[in-house]
Design a protein around this motif. Structure first.
Motif, mmCIF file in Angstrom:
data_model
loop_
_atom_site.group_PDB
_atom_site.id
_atom_site.type_symbol
_atom_site.label_atom_id
_atom_site.label_comp_id
_atom_site.label_asym_id
_atom_site.label_seq_id
_atom_site.Cartn_x
_atom_site.Cartn_y
_atom_site.Cartn_z
ATOM 1 N N MET A 1 1.592 8.013 14.457
ATOM 2 C CA MET A 1 1.133 6.644 14.423
ATOM 3 C C MET A 1 2.221 5.779 13.804
ATOM 4 S SD MET A 1 -2.304 5.156 12.696
ATOM 5 C CE MET A 1 -1.878 4.635 11.055
ATOM 6 N N ALA A 2 2.655 4.784 14.521
ATOM 7 C CA ALA A 2 3.694 3.882 14.030
ATOM 8 C C ALA A 2 3.087 2.874 13.058
ATOM 9 C CB ALA A 2 4.333 3.154 15.199
ATOM 10 N N ILE A 3 3.842 2.591 12.026
ATOM 11 C CA ILE A 3 3.412 1.604 11.033
ATOM 12 C C ILE A 3 4.202 0.329 11.272
ATOM 13 C CG2 ILE A 3 3.277 1.052 8.588
ATOM 14 C CD1 ILE A 3 3.189 4.057 8.047
ATOM 15 N N GLU A 4 3.512 -0.781 11.412
ATOM 16 C CA GLU A 4 4.183 -2.055 11.632
ATOM 17 C C GLU A 4 4.758 -2.574 10.319
ATOM 18 O OE1 GLU A 4 1.810 -4.929 13.665
ATOM 19 O OE2 GLU A 4 0.956 -3.421 14.987
ATOM 20 N N ARG A 5 5.907 -3.214 10.408
ATOM 21 C CA ARG A 5 6.561 -3.766 9.227
ATOM 22 C C ARG A 5 5.652 -4.770 8.512
ATOM 23 N NH1 ARG A 5 11.405 -3.702 6.988
ATOM 24 N NH2 ARG A 5 11.973 -5.454 5.648
ATOM 25 N N ALA A 6 4.929 -5.565 9.275
ATOM 26 C CA ALA A 6 4.028 -6.553 8.669
ATOM 27 C C ALA A 6 2.964 -5.871 7.806
ATOM 28 C CB ALA A 6 3.370 -7.406 9.748
ATOM 29 N N SER A 7 2.496 -4.704 8.236
ATOM 30 C CA SER A 7 1.508 -3.970 7.451
ATOM 31 C C SER A 7 2.110 -3.471 6.144
ATOM 32 C CB SER A 7 0.960 -2.786 8.243
ATOM 33 O OG SER A 7 0.261 -3.226 9.375
ATOM 34 N N LEU A 8 3.339 -2.983 6.200
ATOM 35 C CA LEU A 8 4.020 -2.529 4.984
ATOM 36 C C LEU A 8 4.269 -3.695 4.027
ATOM 37 C CD1 LEU A 8 6.605 -0.040 6.506
ATOM 38 C CD2 LEU A 8 4.577 0.528 5.165
ATOM 39 N N GLU A 9 4.655 -4.831 4.578
ATOM 40 C CA GLU A 9 4.877 -6.007 3.734
ATOM 41 C C GLU A 9 3.574 -6.473 3.092
ATOM 42 O OE1 GLU A 9 6.816 -8.648 6.468
ATOM 43 O OE2 GLU A 9 8.790 -7.762 6.081
ATOM 44 N N ALA A 10 2.479 -6.421 3.844
ATOM 45 C CA ALA A 10 1.176 -6.803 3.297
ATOM 46 C C ALA A 10 0.769 -5.852 2.174
ATOM 47 C CB ALA A 10 0.116 -6.813 4.394
ATOM 48 N N LEU A 11 1.009 -4.556 2.378
ATOM 49 C CA LEU A 11 0.710 -3.575 1.336
ATOM 50 C C LEU A 11 1.515 -3.860 0.079
ATOM 51 C CD1 LEU A 11 -0.584 -0.954 0.307
ATOM 52 C CD2 LEU A 11 1.299 0.277 1.422
ATOM 53 N N ARG A 12 2.814 -4.122 0.242
ATOM 54 C CA ARG A 12 3.668 -4.420 -0.903
ATOM 55 C C ARG A 12 3.188 -5.678 -1.626
ATOM 56 N NH1 ARG A 12 7.156 -6.827 -3.690
ATOM 57 N NH2 ARG A 12 8.964 -5.825 -4.630
ATOM 58 N N ASP A 13 2.803 -6.696 -0.858
ATOM 59 C CA ASP A 13 2.310 -7.940 -1.464
ATOM 60 C C ASP A 13 1.031 -7.701 -2.258
ATOM 61 O OD1 ASP A 13 4.457 -9.297 -0.375
ATOM 62 O OD2 ASP A 13 3.292 -10.179 1.270
ATOM 63 N N LEU A 14 0.138 -6.866 -1.748
ATOM 64 C CA LEU A 14 -1.098 -6.550 -2.476
ATOM 65 C C LEU A 14 -0.801 -5.824 -3.791
ATOM 66 C CD1 LEU A 14 -3.355 -5.400 0.482
ATOM 67 C CD2 LEU A 14 -3.728 -7.389 -0.969
ATOM 68 N N ILE A 15 0.135 -4.896 -3.742
ATOM 69 C CA ILE A 15 0.509 -4.160 -4.955
ATOM 70 C C ILE A 15 1.133 -5.116 -5.967
ATOM 71 C CG2 ILE A 15 1.989 -2.344 -5.897
ATOM 72 C CD1 ILE A 15 1.711 -0.979 -3.074
ATOM 73 N N GLU A 16 2.016 -5.987 -5.492
ATOM 74 C CA GLU A 16 2.663 -6.958 -6.379
ATOM 75 C C GLU A 16 1.629 -7.906 -6.988
ATOM 76 O OE1 GLU A 16 5.604 -9.033 -8.506
ATOM 77 O OE2 GLU A 16 5.559 -7.037 -7.625
ATOM 78 N N ASP A 17 0.641 -8.319 -6.193
ATOM 79 C CA ASP A 17 -0.404 -9.193 -6.706
ATOM 80 C C ASP A 17 -1.202 -8.499 -7.810
ATOM 81 O OD1 ASP A 17 -1.917 -11.669 -6.625
ATOM 82 O OD2 ASP A 17 -3.540 -10.472 -5.746
ATOM 83 N N ALA A 18 -1.507 -7.231 -7.622
ATOM 84 C CA ALA A 18 -2.225 -6.475 -8.658
ATOM 85 C C ALA A 18 -1.380 -6.363 -9.926
ATOM 86 C CB ALA A 18 -2.589 -5.087 -8.139
ATOM 87 N N ARG A 19 -0.074 -6.156 -9.756
ATOM 88 C CA ARG A 19 0.827 -6.070 -10.909
ATOM 89 C C ARG A 19 0.852 -7.390 -11.673
ATOM 90 N NH1 ARG A 19 5.488 -7.352 -12.870
ATOM 91 N NH2 ARG A 19 6.056 -8.630 -11.103
#
Length: 67
Positions: A1-19
């Motif tokens: 299953m390919a992961i889209e770059r936008a999904s990875l960026e969204a994940l990173r943004d969510l982690i950063e927001d929690a931090r």
């Protein structure tokens, strides 16, 4: 299953927001704040690494080789 770059960026943004949210709250008891910060730092590093791999075209491919 390919992961889209936008999904990875969204994940990173969510982690950063929690931090950032954790940075603006009072410390939790029993060293929980430090533990959360360590986990979030590790998650950010992993997300950044996945984004770098994705930029090289390797995010959807396994990186480990079997001898």
């Amino acid at each position: 299953m390919a992961i889209e770059r936008a999904s990875l960026e969204a994940l990173r943004d969510l982690i950063e927001d929690a931090r950032l949210t954790l940075e603006t709250t009072p410390d939790l008891p029993q060293n929980r704040t430090a533990s959360c910060r360590e986990s979030l730092a590790a998650a950010l590093a992993l997300a950044d690494d996945l984004l770098k791999q994705h930029g090289k075209g390797g995010a959807s491919k396994p990186t480990a080789s079997v001898p």
